[in-house]
Design a protein around this motif. Structure first.
Motif, PDB file in Angstrom:
ATOM      1  N   GLY A   1     -11.668  42.368   9.608  1.00  0.00           N
ATOM      2  CA  GLY A   1     -11.401  42.898  10.997  1.00  0.00           C
ATOM      3  C   GLY A   1     -10.382  41.375  12.055  1.00  0.00           C
ATOM      4  N   ASN A   2     -10.454  39.742  10.972  1.00  0.00           N
ATOM      5  CA  ASN A   2      -9.683  39.077  11.953  1.00  0.00           C
ATOM      6  C   ASN A   2      -8.744  39.515  11.452  1.00  0.00           C
ATOM      7  OD1 ASN A   2      -9.102  36.742  13.060  1.00  0.00           O
ATOM      8  ND2 ASN A   2     -10.679  35.677  12.442  1.00  0.00           N
ATOM      9  N   LYS A   3      -7.336  38.437  11.312  1.00  0.00           N
ATOM     10  CA  LYS A   3      -6.387  38.904  11.289  1.00  0.00           C
ATOM     11  C   LYS A   3      -5.761  39.219  10.088  1.00  0.00           C
ATOM     12  CE  LYS A   3      -1.513  36.812  11.697  1.00  0.00           C
ATOM     13  NZ  LYS A   3      -0.516  35.501  12.035  1.00  0.00           N
ATOM     14  N   TYR A   4      -6.462  39.239   8.563  1.00  0.00           N
ATOM     15  CA  TYR A   4      -5.907  39.898   7.351  1.00  0.00           C
ATOM     16  C   TYR A   4      -7.844  40.167   6.518  1.00  0.00           C
ATOM     17  CZ  TYR A   4      -1.804  36.280   8.392  1.00  0.00           C
ATOM     18  OH  TYR A   4      -0.637  36.593   8.274  1.00  0.00           O
ATOM     19  N   GLY A   5      -7.514  41.376   6.517  1.00  0.00           N
ATOM     20  CA  GLY A   5      -8.553  41.557   5.365  1.00  0.00           C
ATOM     21  C   GLY A   5      -8.119  41.795   3.490  1.00  0.00           C
ATOM     22  N   VAL A   6      -9.235  42.224   2.760  1.00  0.00           N
ATOM     23  CA  VAL A   6      -9.059  42.838   1.403  1.00  0.00           C
ATOM     24  C   VAL A   6      -7.966  42.925   0.908  1.00  0.00           C
ATOM     25  CG1 VAL A   6     -10.018  42.973  -0.783  1.00  0.00           C
ATOM     26  CG2 VAL A   6     -11.677  42.785   1.212  1.00  0.00           C
ATOM     27  N   ASP A   7      -7.576  43.617   1.136  1.00  0.00           N
ATOM     28  CA  ASP A   7      -5.911  44.520   0.938  1.00  0.00           C
ATOM     29  C   ASP A   7      -4.469  43.333   1.009  1.00  0.00           C
ATOM     30  OD1 ASP A   7      -6.987  45.970   0.348  1.00  0.00           O
ATOM     31  OD2 ASP A   7      -6.482  47.887   1.464  1.00  0.00           O
ATOM     32  N   ASP A   8      -5.358  42.063   1.402  1.00  0.00           N
ATOM     33  CA  ASP A   8      -4.202  41.175   2.057  1.00  0.00           C
ATOM     34  C   ASP A   8      -4.155  40.712   0.391  1.00  0.00           C
ATOM     35  OD1 ASP A   8      -2.336  41.410   4.355  1.00  0.00           O
ATOM     36  OD2 ASP A   8      -3.959  41.529   4.772  1.00  0.00           O
ATOM     37  N   PHE A   9      -5.329  40.336  -0.020  1.00  0.00           N
ATOM     38  CA  PHE A   9      -5.473  39.179  -1.137  1.00  0.00           C
ATOM     39  C   PHE A   9      -4.856  39.834  -3.229  1.00  0.00           C
ATOM     40  CE2 PHE A   9      -6.653  37.869   2.974  1.00  0.00           C
ATOM     41  CZ  PHE A   9      -7.248  36.451   2.494  1.00  0.00           C
ATOM     42  N   ALA A  10      -4.722  38.558  -2.912  1.00  0.00           N
ATOM     43  CA  ALA A  10      -4.485  38.678  -5.032  1.00  0.00           C
ATOM     44  C   ALA A  10      -5.306  37.672  -5.546  1.00  0.00           C
ATOM     45  CB  ALA A  10      -2.572  38.905  -5.150  1.00  0.00           C
ATOM     46  N   LEU A  11      -4.536  37.334  -7.140  1.00  0.00           N
ATOM     47  CA  LEU A  11      -5.657  36.561  -7.796  1.00  0.00           C
ATOM     48  C   LEU A  11      -4.622  35.989  -8.559  1.00  0.00           C
ATOM     49  CD1 LEU A  11      -8.491  35.490  -9.137  1.00  0.00           C
ATOM     50  CD2 LEU A  11      -8.388  37.924 -10.321  1.00  0.00           C
ATOM     51  N   MET A  12      -4.602  35.077  -8.480  1.00  0.00           N
ATOM     52  CA  MET A  12      -4.256  34.113 -10.369  1.00  0.00           C
ATOM     53  C   MET A  12      -5.255  32.583 -10.600  1.00  0.00           C
ATOM     54  SD  MET A  12      -1.475  31.278  -7.251  1.00  0.00           S
ATOM     55  CE  MET A  12      -1.850  30.201  -6.454  1.00  0.00           C
ATOM     56  N   PRO A  13      -4.497  31.845 -11.085  1.00  0.00           N
ATOM     57  CA  PRO A  13      -5.168  31.270 -11.791  1.00  0.00           C
ATOM     58  C   PRO A  13      -5.623  29.957 -11.129  1.00  0.00           C
ATOM     59  CG  PRO A  13      -3.603  31.748 -13.438  1.00  0.00           C
ATOM     60  CD  PRO A  13      -3.038  32.623 -12.470  1.00  0.00           C
ATOM     61  N   VAL A  14      -6.978  29.675 -12.014  1.00  0.00           N
ATOM     62  CA  VAL A  14      -7.639  28.763 -11.220  1.00  0.00           C
ATOM     63  C   VAL A  14      -6.655  26.998 -11.719  1.00  0.00           C
ATOM     64  CG1 VAL A  14      -8.832  26.273 -10.591  1.00  0.00           C
ATOM     65  CG2 VAL A  14      -9.579  28.427 -10.092  1.00  0.00           C
ATOM     66  N   PHE A  15      -6.141  26.351 -10.986  1.00  0.00           N
ATOM     67  CA  PHE A  15      -4.620  25.222 -11.713  1.00  0.00           C
ATOM     68  C   PHE A  15      -5.876  23.742 -10.860  1.00  0.00           C
ATOM     69  CE2 PHE A  15      -2.661  28.170 -11.346  1.00  0.00           C
ATOM     70  CZ  PHE A  15      -1.996  28.368 -12.895  1.00  0.00           C
ATOM     71  N   MET A  16      -6.366  22.995 -11.642  1.00  0.00           N
ATOM     72  CA  MET A  16      -7.019  21.928 -11.757  1.00  0.00           C
ATOM     73  C   MET A  16      -6.364  20.360 -12.528  1.00  0.00           C
ATOM     74  SD  MET A  16     -10.379  23.292  -9.923  1.00  0.00           S
ATOM     75  CE  MET A  16     -11.145  21.577  -8.921  1.00  0.00           C
ATOM     76  N   ASP A  17      -5.409  20.899 -12.941  1.00  0.00           N
ATOM     77  CA  ASP A  17      -5.019  19.600 -14.040  1.00  0.00           C
ATOM     78  C   ASP A  17      -5.631  19.656 -15.349  1.00  0.00           C
ATOM     79  OD1 ASP A  17      -3.055  17.926 -14.549  1.00  0.00           O
ATOM     80  OD2 ASP A  17      -3.140  16.300 -13.893  1.00  0.00           O
ATOM     81  N   THR A  18      -6.043  20.411 -15.496  1.00  0.00           N
ATOM     82  CA  THR A  18      -6.768  20.204 -16.871  1.00  0.00           C
ATOM     83  C   THR A  18      -6.200  21.378 -17.515  1.00  0.00           C
ATOM     84  OG1 THR A  18      -8.410  22.474 -16.376  1.00  0.00           O
ATOM     85  CG2 THR A  18      -9.655  20.275 -16.130  1.00  0.00           C
ATOM     86  N   VAL A  19      -5.659  22.180 -17.979  1.00  0.00           N
ATOM     87  CA  VAL A  19      -5.269  23.112 -18.382  1.00  0.00           C
ATOM     88  C   VAL A  19      -4.159  23.854 -18.121  1.00  0.00           C
ATOM     89  CG1 VAL A  19      -6.928  24.968 -18.161  1.00  0.00           C
ATOM     90  CG2 VAL A  19      -5.532  25.182 -20.056  1.00  0.00           C
ATOM     91  N   GLU A  20      -2.600  23.492 -18.416  1.00  0.00           N
ATOM     92  CA  GLU A  20      -1.222  23.503 -17.837  1.00  0.00           C
ATOM     93  C   GLU A  20      -1.018  25.410 -17.136  1.00  0.00           C
ATOM     94  OE1 GLU A  20       2.393  23.438 -16.628  1.00  0.00           O
ATOM     95  OE2 GLU A  20       1.003  21.969 -17.085  1.00  0.00           O
ATOM     96  N   GLY A  21      -1.726  26.389 -18.585  1.00  0.00           N
ATOM     97  CA  GLY A  21      -1.161  27.267 -18.413  1.00  0.00           C
ATOM     98  C   GLY A  21      -2.204  28.166 -16.379  1.00  0.00           C
ATOM     99  N   GLY A  22      -3.827  27.686 -16.282  1.00  0.00           N
ATOM    100  CA  GLY A  22      -5.032  27.464 -14.811  1.00  0.00           C
ATOM    101  C   GLY A  22      -6.290  28.701 -16.500  1.00  0.00           C
ATOM    102  N   THR A  23      -6.523  28.530 -15.198  1.00  0.00           N
ATOM    103  CA  THR A  23      -7.460  29.125 -15.805  1.00  0.00           C
ATOM    104  C   THR A  23      -8.867  30.646 -14.893  1.00  0.00           C
ATOM    105  OG1 THR A  23      -9.902  28.694 -16.774  1.00  0.00           O
ATOM    106  CG2 THR A  23      -9.411  27.637 -14.373  1.00  0.00           C
ATOM    107  N   TYR A  24      -9.065  31.117 -15.440  1.00  0.00           N
ATOM    108  CA  TYR A  24     -10.519  31.967 -14.826  1.00  0.00           C
ATOM    109  C   TYR A  24     -11.742  31.815 -15.413  1.00  0.00           C
ATOM    110  CZ  TYR A  24      -5.838  34.532 -12.713  1.00  0.00           C
ATOM    111  OH  TYR A  24      -4.642  35.202 -13.687  1.00  0.00           O
ATOM    112  N   GLU A  25     -12.679  32.014 -14.347  1.00  0.00           N
ATOM    113  CA  GLU A  25     -14.426  32.232 -14.688  1.00  0.00           C
ATOM    114  C   GLU A  25     -14.500  32.611 -15.286  1.00  0.00           C
ATOM    115  OE1 GLU A  25     -17.799  28.669 -14.451  1.00  0.00           O
ATOM    116  OE2 GLU A  25     -17.155  30.262 -12.921  1.00  0.00           O
ATOM    117  N   GLY A  26     -15.475  33.556 -16.015  1.00  0.00           N
ATOM    118  CA  GLY A  26     -15.908  34.874 -16.295  1.00  0.00           C
ATOM    119  C   GLY A  26     -17.390  34.629 -15.120  1.00  0.00           C
ATOM    120  N   GLY A  27     -17.670  36.177 -14.812  1.00  0.00           N
ATOM    121  CA  GLY A  27     -18.670  36.447 -14.558  1.00  0.00           C
ATOM    122  C   GLY A  27     -20.498  34.866 -14.934  1.00  0.00           C
ATOM    123  N   ASN A  28     -20.651  34.291 -13.580  1.00  0.00           N
ATOM    124  CA  ASN A  28     -22.341  34.316 -14.045  1.00  0.00           C
ATOM    125  C   ASN A  28     -23.336  35.192 -14.095  1.00  0.00           C
ATOM    126  OD1 ASN A  28     -22.255  30.676 -14.334  1.00  0.00           O
ATOM    127  ND2 ASN A  28     -20.346  31.071 -12.803  1.00  0.00           N
TER     128      ASN A  28
END
Length: 422
Positions: free
Chosen positions: A275-302
């Protein structure tokens, strides 16, 4: 003679009446312990209500405030006051409890084969034993980014660490905060970077837990800590990240002030205030990059697990309760309309986030089961976050930060050993 027949008929009627009264409302009462906020989730209250309605049994909740839960629950089990069912995440805090002495192994339960691979892996211990029924929102954690902003700047999501670093540089130069980094009380971000180190090489995890090596012997951990330090120095977290906590993430992301954040998909459907400038439909997903693995990573659910107290006098009834929860008719009713990745193969009524489904191929390639928080003995996300903040405030160096993180882990292991939990 007629009187005898009349008397027999009256006795039979009374027995029948008593039997019908006993069928509902006077059955078994099962006790369930968990965090108050967890037990109040609508899919939890839904399955509790269904169980009571369909079986005539009762559920008695033992609900502790979140801040008190770990200590009070551990004390209860230590004093023989454990409940029939116990809700807990498969993380380092579970080591506060005598897991082998208190909880029933669920390998042979009929519902085990209906679990998705990732959900089952999360609930499996290092010996391959299934310790709980995953009954929770199954999220995918990664780097959620404002695709509308990136498109307006002619930018693309990153696929390598180098590309991600350049992306952050360009966003900062364009006047944006590249990453919303909630340093005020939030502690999950680091585990995303740590996961691939240990998920991809179980031998490193074994050596760490066996005391053969420490954090300082694992170069990727120093790389991650240095990356966080450099990112902050480069302005990639903005200028107010020490003031940014849980409640400040949504305003920063919805306004477009910050373009990316390391979080999970269900957050967008439970806590994100559009309801501000951007909503859910404005977002997408890519891996997390924190310099521990070259291709990035996703974490499965806790995932919150329903664990069974093997010392319960109502063991069979507790196992039957888990089977009730794991029945497709019941879990589909409980999770109807809930945004979650499947925990069960037969799950059909939940909502799958478009951000996640659009990234399915990437998640399949770079996704890891949550490992740091669940498999590193002595890991405390809160302690790691506090120590990282010391470094970000320039009170300690990168190397001192790694050493202090390791000492915190060792101190927690000592405490757990003194309590007889490991």
């Amino acid at each position: 003679m007629k009187f005898k027949y009349f008397l027999a008929a009256m006795i039979l009627a009374a027995v029948t009446l008593l039997g019908s009264c006993a069928g509902k409302g006077s059955g078994i009462t099962l006790t369930v312990m968990g965090k108050k906020s967890d037990l109040e989730k609508n899919y939890m209250t839904s399955v509790f209500d269904m169980y009571e309605s369909k079986t005539g049994n009762k559920i008695k909740l033992v609900a502790y405030e979140d801040s008190e839960f770990e200590a009070r629950a551990a004390e209860d089990f230590k004093n023989g006051k454990g409940t029939d069912i116990f809700l807990h995440f498969h993380n380092a805090d579970l080591n506060r409890f005598d897991v082998s002495g208190n909880f029933y192994v669920l390998n042979n339960e009929t519902w085990a084969d209906d679990l998705t691979d990732s959900a089952k892996a999360y609930c499996t211990d290092e010996s391959g034993n299934l310790m709980g029924l995953p009954y929770w929102e199954n999220s995918v954690s990664g780097c959620y980014y404002n695709k509308t902003v990136l498109d307006s700047l002619g930018l693309k999501p990153a696929t390598t660490q180098a590309e991600f670093d350049v992306l952050c540089e360009v966003l900062a130069e364009a006047g944006y905060t590249p990453i919303c980094w909630p340093a005020n009380g939030c502690s999950w971000m680091m585990q995303f970077g740590l996961d691939p180190i240990f998920a991809d090489d179980p031998e490193i995890l074994r050596k760490l837990n066996d005391g053969e090596i420490g954090y300082g012997d694992i170069p990727e951990i120093t790389n991650m800590v240095r990356w966080i330090s450099d990112a902050a120095d480069s302005g990639w977290f903005g200028s107010k990240y020490f003031d940014c906590g849980w409640s400040e993430i949504s305003p920063a992301i919805a306004s477009g002030e910050a373009v990316m954040t390391f979080i999970w998909d269900t957050w967008f459907y439970t806590d994100f205030e559009s309801g501000n400038k951007y909503g859910v439909d404005d977002f997408a997903l890519m891996p997390v990059f924190m310099d521990t693995v070259e291709g990035g990573t996703y974490e499965g659910g806790n995932l919150n697990m329903m664990m069974v107290n093997k010392n319960s006098e109502k063991l069979e009834a507790a196992l039957d309760f888990l089977e009730f929860c794991a029945t497709p008719e019941n879990y589909n009713a409980a999770f109807d309309g809930i945004s979650t990745v499947n925990c069960f193969k037969g799950q059909t009524t939940n909502i799958q986030s478009k951000m996640v489904t659009d990234a399915e191929a990437s998640i399949a390639k770079y996704g890891r089961v949550s490992t740091a928080a669940s498999r590193i003995i002595g890991y405390s996300a809160d302690d790691v976050a506090l120590i990282i903040n010391e470094m970000l405030k320039k009170k300690i160096s990168v190397e001192e930060c790694v050493a202090k993180m390791d000492q915190s882990r060792l101190d927690e292991i000592s405490a757990q050993r003194s309590d007889g939990n490991i």
